[in-house]
Design an enzyme around this catalytic site. Structure first.
Site, PDB file in Angstrom:
ATOM      1  N   GLU A   1       0.851  -1.198   0.000  1.00 51.73           N
ATOM      2  CA  GLU A   1       0.000   0.000   0.000  1.00 51.73           C
ATOM      3  C   GLU A   1       0.886   1.248   0.000  1.00 51.73           C
ATOM      4  OE1 GLU A   1      -2.967  -0.191   3.143  1.00 51.73           O
ATOM      5  OE2 GLU A   1      -3.134   1.990   3.225  1.00 51.73           O
TER       6      GLU A   1
ATOM      7  N   ASP B   1       0.255   5.330   0.594  1.00 46.55           N
ATOM      8  CA  ASP B   1      -0.817   6.227   1.062  1.00 46.55           C
ATOM      9  C   ASP B   1      -0.466   7.693   1.033  1.00 46.55           C
ATOM     10  OD1 ASP B   1      -2.541   4.241   2.046  1.00 46.55           O
ATOM     11  OD2 ASP B   1      -1.432   4.130   3.924  1.00 46.55           O
TER      12      ASP B   1
ATOM     13  N   GLU C   1      -2.602  10.897   2.633  1.00 42.14           N
ATOM     14  CA  GLU C   1      -3.821  11.291   3.328  1.00 42.14           C
ATOM     15  C   GLU C   1      -3.687  12.760   3.708  1.00 42.14           C
ATOM     16  OE1 GLU C   1      -4.464   8.765   6.739  1.00 42.14           O
ATOM     17  OE2 GLU C   1      -5.059   7.099   5.440  1.00 42.14           O
TER      18      GLU C   1
END
Ligand SMILES: *[C@@H]1O[C@H](CO)[C@@H](O)[C@H](O)[C@H]1NC(C)=O
Ligand SMILES: *[C@@H]1O[C@H](CO)[C@@H](O)[C@H](O)[C@H]1NC(C)=O
Ligand SMILES: *[C@@H]1O[C@H](CO)[C@@H](O)[C@H](O)[C@H]1NC(C)=O
Length: 295
Positions: A113, A115, A117
């Site tokens: 993953e 990410d 954010e």
């Protein structure tokens, strides 16, 4: 792409595989469509909308007290550059989290993953860009950044570059983070599970803003963040190589260039606000993740 990963038995087979790969890449390039074709809504669809923003295909995700919203790419990728322009919630965005990330679909214990954010804030207070990388199920690699512009005033381009040797995160073409492939030194790196892109807008008022002290003001709902110019560039194989990732180990193709190294240094001097590798409260010499001593 999966069949291409099997070892070809003869050079004829290799050649036709190569042609197939090139044809496939050409087809993908031509269909470098926009967000309307490339992505699908998976939750909160009733409150999101597609629209034309000038000449660009755009998508507005929205969030109210009952639900947020989320999209994902129709395709899965193995070694790719994803660029997307995002304009974040204007005004009071406290408690909201807007994301763009890639994630594999296999078992959670071994998932990969990447990410980004965006943690909202009270009016006039800066957004935080929170990033993390999971490889073979192991994450905990948080780095946070203060952007050097107001990400709510206009669209800015956020990119994930994933190639066999590096994962880079870029903001407006400036590299802010590098995660190097150190598999040969015992650090897992995403090399075989394809990933899809996701984007979402959701509420995390219990922790997102100033440690959860500032809650979401639901009177301001619905909150909207917009995405446009979703651009996928597959990693092309080097000449004479059947697929991206099969380059000889000493190939310099994916080495970081001077601009990228300079960007990373600038970001370390001007923009990073948290780095797990320097968190001495969380880690000591014996628990510090291995990559922190290698990069
Ligand atoms: C919000 O603003 C405060 C005050 O400027 C800052 O300390 C914080 O890092 C900002 N971001 C978040 C997500 O709390
Ligand atoms: C998509 O990204 C690639 C790689 O950065 C770039 O060369 C190309 O111009 C971009 N395409 C569009 C439509 O922005
Ligand atoms: C490092 O931290 C771990 C886990 O918190 C602890 O068990 C260990 O004793 C610490 N080692 C040193 C050298 O302080």
């Amino acid at each position: 792409m999966a069949p291409l990963l099997q070892s070809p038995a003869s050079s004829t087979k290799l050649c036709s595989l190569l042609l197939l790969t090139l044809a496939f890449l050409a087809a993908v390039d031509q269909s470098a469509a926009g967000i309307f074709d490339e992505i699908e809504l998976i939750w909160g669809a009733s409150r999101t909308y597609f629209f034309m923003d000038g000449d660009s295909e755009a998508l507005a995700l929205s969030l109210d007290k009952s639900q947020g919203s989320c999209f994902r790419s129709r395709e899965k990728y193995l070694y790719v550059q994803i660029d997307v322009e995002i304009k974040l919630i204007e005004g009071d965005s406290a408690g909201t989290v807007c994301t763009v990330y890639t994630i594999s679909e296999g078992p959670w214990e071994i998932h990969d993953e990447i990410d980004l954010e965006f943690l909202g804030n009270a009016t006039g207070q800066p957004y935080t860009l929170h990033t993390n990388i999971f490889a073979n199920g192991v994450g905990g690699r948080e780095q946070q950044f203060r952007l050097w512009f107001d990400p709510t005033a206009d669209y800015h381009t956020y990119s994930i570059v994933w190639n066999p040797n590096h994962i880079l995160i870029l903001v407006d073409g400036k590299a802010i983070r590098d995660f190097k492939n150190n598999e040969d030194k015992g650090v897992a790196f995403p090399t075989w599970q394809s990933m899809r892109t996701f984007g979402s807008l959701w509420s995390a008022e219990d922790w997102a803003t100033q440690g959860g002290r500032i809650k979401t003001d639901w009177k301001q709902a619905p909150f909207v963040s917009s995405y446009r110019n979703y651009n996928v560039t597959w990693c092309r194989p080097s000449p004479g190589v059947a697929w991206c990732g099969d380059e000889p180990r000493d190939s310099a193709r994916f080495d970081l260039d001077q601009k990228t190294l300079g960007d990373l240094q600038w970001v370390r001097d001007n923009s990073i606000i948290y780095d797990y590798c320097t968190d001495t409260v969380r880690f000591n010499a014996s628990t510090l993740p291995k990559e922190c001593t290698l990069q």
